[in-house]
Design an enzyme around this catalytic site. Structure first.
Site, PDB file in Angstrom:
ATOM      1  N   TRP A 191     103.126  52.987  13.473  1.00  0.00           N
ATOM      2  CA  TRP A 191     103.853  54.056  13.478  1.00  0.00           C
ATOM      3  C   TRP A 191     105.484  53.748  13.339  1.00  0.00           C
ATOM      4  O   TRP A 191     106.171  54.521  13.121  1.00  0.00           O
ATOM      5  CB  TRP A 191     104.099  54.688  14.934  1.00  0.00           C
ATOM      6  CG  TRP A 191     102.745  55.394  15.204  1.00  0.00           C
ATOM      7  CD1 TRP A 191     101.577  55.654  14.640  1.00  0.00           C
ATOM      8  CD2 TRP A 191     102.364  56.271  16.533  1.00  0.00           C
ATOM      9  NE1 TRP A 191     100.772  56.306  15.149  1.00  0.00           N
ATOM     10  CE2 TRP A 191     101.265  56.877  16.187  1.00  0.00           C
ATOM     11  CE3 TRP A 191     103.287  56.507  17.681  1.00  0.00           C
ATOM     12  CZ2 TRP A 191     100.582  57.607  17.370  1.00  0.00           C
ATOM     13  CZ3 TRP A 191     102.668  57.302  18.694  1.00  0.00           C
ATOM     14  CH2 TRP A 191     101.458  57.759  18.545  1.00  0.00           C
ATOM     15  N   LYS A 192     105.446  52.433  13.298  1.00  0.00           N
ATOM     16  CA  LYS A 192     107.075  51.917  12.912  1.00  0.00           C
ATOM     17  C   LYS A 192     108.075  52.464  14.058  1.00  0.00           C
ATOM     18  O   LYS A 192     107.615  52.973  15.285  1.00  0.00           O
ATOM     19  CB  LYS A 192     107.437  52.158  11.519  1.00  0.00           C
ATOM     20  CG  LYS A 192     106.346  51.638  10.536  1.00  0.00           C
ATOM     21  CD  LYS A 192     107.111  51.563   9.216  1.00  0.00           C
ATOM     22  CE  LYS A 192     106.006  51.426   8.089  1.00  0.00           C
ATOM     23  NZ  LYS A 192     106.273  50.831   6.738  1.00  0.00           N
TER      24      LYS A 192
ATOM     25  N   GLU B  36     108.809  44.062   7.047  1.00  0.00           N
ATOM     26  CA  GLU B  36     110.010  44.527   7.349  1.00  0.00           C
ATOM     27  C   GLU B  36     110.691  43.721   8.523  1.00  0.00           C
ATOM     28  O   GLU B  36     111.949  43.506   8.507  1.00  0.00           O
ATOM     29  CB  GLU B  36     109.827  46.205   8.340  1.00  0.00           C
ATOM     30  CG  GLU B  36     109.375  47.118   7.248  1.00  0.00           C
ATOM     31  CD  GLU B  36     108.520  48.220   7.262  1.00  0.00           C
ATOM     32  OE1 GLU B  36     108.357  48.353   8.557  1.00  0.00           O
ATOM     33  OE2 GLU B  36     108.150  48.936   6.362  1.00  0.00           O
TER      34      GLU B  36
ATOM     35  N   GLY C 261     105.312  51.814   1.779  1.00  0.00           N
ATOM     36  CA  GLY C 261     106.361  53.025   1.740  1.00  0.00           C
ATOM     37  C   GLY C 261     106.669  53.484   0.432  1.00  0.00           C
ATOM     38  O   GLY C 261     107.523  54.165   0.514  1.00  0.00           O
TER      39      GLY C 261
ATOM     40  N   GLY D 131     100.821  52.904   7.343  1.00  0.00           N
ATOM     41  CA  GLY D 131     102.195  53.139   7.912  1.00  0.00           C
ATOM     42  C   GLY D 131     102.261  55.001   7.836  1.00  0.00           C
ATOM     43  O   GLY D 131     101.814  55.788   8.674  1.00  0.00           O
ATOM     44  N   GLY D 132     102.978  55.535   6.758  1.00  0.00           N
ATOM     45  CA  GLY D 132     103.214  56.965   6.550  1.00  0.00           C
ATOM     46  C   GLY D 132     102.017  57.920   6.624  1.00  0.00           C
ATOM     47  O   GLY D 132     102.214  58.837   7.785  1.00  0.00           O
TER      48      GLY D 132
HETATM   49  C1  PEP Z   1     103.081  49.470   6.804  1.00  0.00           C
HETATM   50  O1  PEP Z   1     104.103  49.971   7.394  1.00  0.00           O
HETATM   51  O2  PEP Z   1     102.282  48.415   7.174  1.00  0.00           O
HETATM   52  C2  PEP Z   1     102.526  50.380   5.715  1.00  0.00           C
HETATM   53  C3  PEP Z   1     101.465  49.804   4.888  1.00  0.00           C
HETATM   54  O3  PEP Z   1     103.391  51.313   5.342  1.00  0.00           O
HETATM   55  P1  PEP Z   1     102.943  52.396   4.258  1.00  0.00           P
HETATM   56  O4  PEP Z   1     101.247  52.773   4.573  1.00  0.00           O
HETATM   57  O5  PEP Z   1     103.644  53.543   4.376  1.00  0.00           O
HETATM   58  O6  PEP Z   1     102.952  52.131   2.901  1.00  0.00           O
END
Ligand code: PEP
Length: 253
Positions: free
Chosen positions: A10-11, A99, A175, A236-237
């Site tokens: 979820w970050k 990140e 992302g 992530g997203g």
């Molecule tokens: C992540 O945050 O590990 C990621 C892969 O993000 P996303 O799926 O948004 O690219």
């Protein structure tokens, strides 16, 4: 069969209430995970206990922290230790997300300490590796990720490394909406497995789940997860939208 895992990252998104609703919406869908399948929600620290109680009665649903500190305890205001996570019943932790490497200057050596502290506290690290676009363009990605594994993981015993989940996350795909092709993903995952096999032998390497992360979506998960060395995804997203994440869970082998 190796574990197949859909892990949500979820970050720093969602309020507590939005997070609860998202979990309710996902868990409200009747998905019966198979024995070898697992879903992990990596949520912000203040939501760990709520998430743990949401998944408590669900088969093979787990909770992860997104980070922990690389020291045992002490005067580190604002940080959270692996021991603290363990004491609240958390069994998984993302370690070395790009990140964190980029914005918080986390080095391979620091990540080795985090991995050790997780293992000492019965927490499975989800260890992230992956190259930036410039490294991919120079075609040196294989050596780069091998070095990340070597410097953060290869001090572990064979028994310990079997308790790790690896996530390959090319930074240029995180992302950005730009996903690695199935060819690129399979090639890198096979490479990672051969690097692990070189150090620990093929039997050990074959037991370690290697997840792909980088713009996994509802419409590309099945294709990516069909690669023989891709054992699911770190998402992530798309993990923030219940219907999308449910499709991603359903795409697990
Ligand atoms: C992540 O945050 O590990 C990621 C892969 O993000 P996303 O799926 O948004 O690219």
């Amino acid at each position: 069969m190796r574990k197949q895992i859909a892990a949500a990252n979820w970050k720093m998104n969602m309020t507590f209430q939005q997070g609860e609703k998202l979990l309710d919406d996902i868990l409200g869908v009747d998905i019966h995970l198979k024995e070898h399948q697992q879903v992990i929600f990596a949520v912000p620290f203040p939501y760990l206990l709520m998430t743990r109680s949401e998944v408590e009665d669900e088969f093979n649903y787990e909770v992860a922290a997104q980070n922990c500190y690389h020291k045992k305890s002490g005067a580190y205001t604002g940080e959270v230790s692996a021991d603290m996570l363990h004491s609240t019943g958390v069994n998984y932790c993302i370690v070395g997300h790009s990140e964190r490497r980029e914005y918080f200057a986390e080095t391979n050596a620091m990540l080795a300490d985090k991995v050790n502290l997780c293992l000492e506290n019965f927490i499975t690290p989800i260890f992230c590796c992956g190259e930036a676009l410039s490294i991919r363009e120079a075609n040196t990605q294989n050596d780069f990720v091998a070095q990340q594994l070597k410097e953060s993981l290869f001090h572990l015993s064979a028994k310990q490394i079997k308790g790790i989940i690896v996530a390959y996350e090319p930074i240029w795909a995180i992302g950005t909406g730009k996903t690695a092709t199935t060819g690129q993903a399979q090639e890198m995952h096979a490479h990672l497995r051969s690097v692990l096999a070189g150090q620990y032998g093929a039997d050990v390497a074959n037991e370690i789940p290697i997840l792909y992360g980088g713009s996994v979506k509802a419409n590309n998960a099945k294709e990516l997860f069909s690669c023989p060395d891709v054992d699911g995804g770190l998402v992530g997203g798309a993990s923030l939208v219940a219907t999308d994440f449910v499709e991603i869970i359903k795409a697990l082998k």
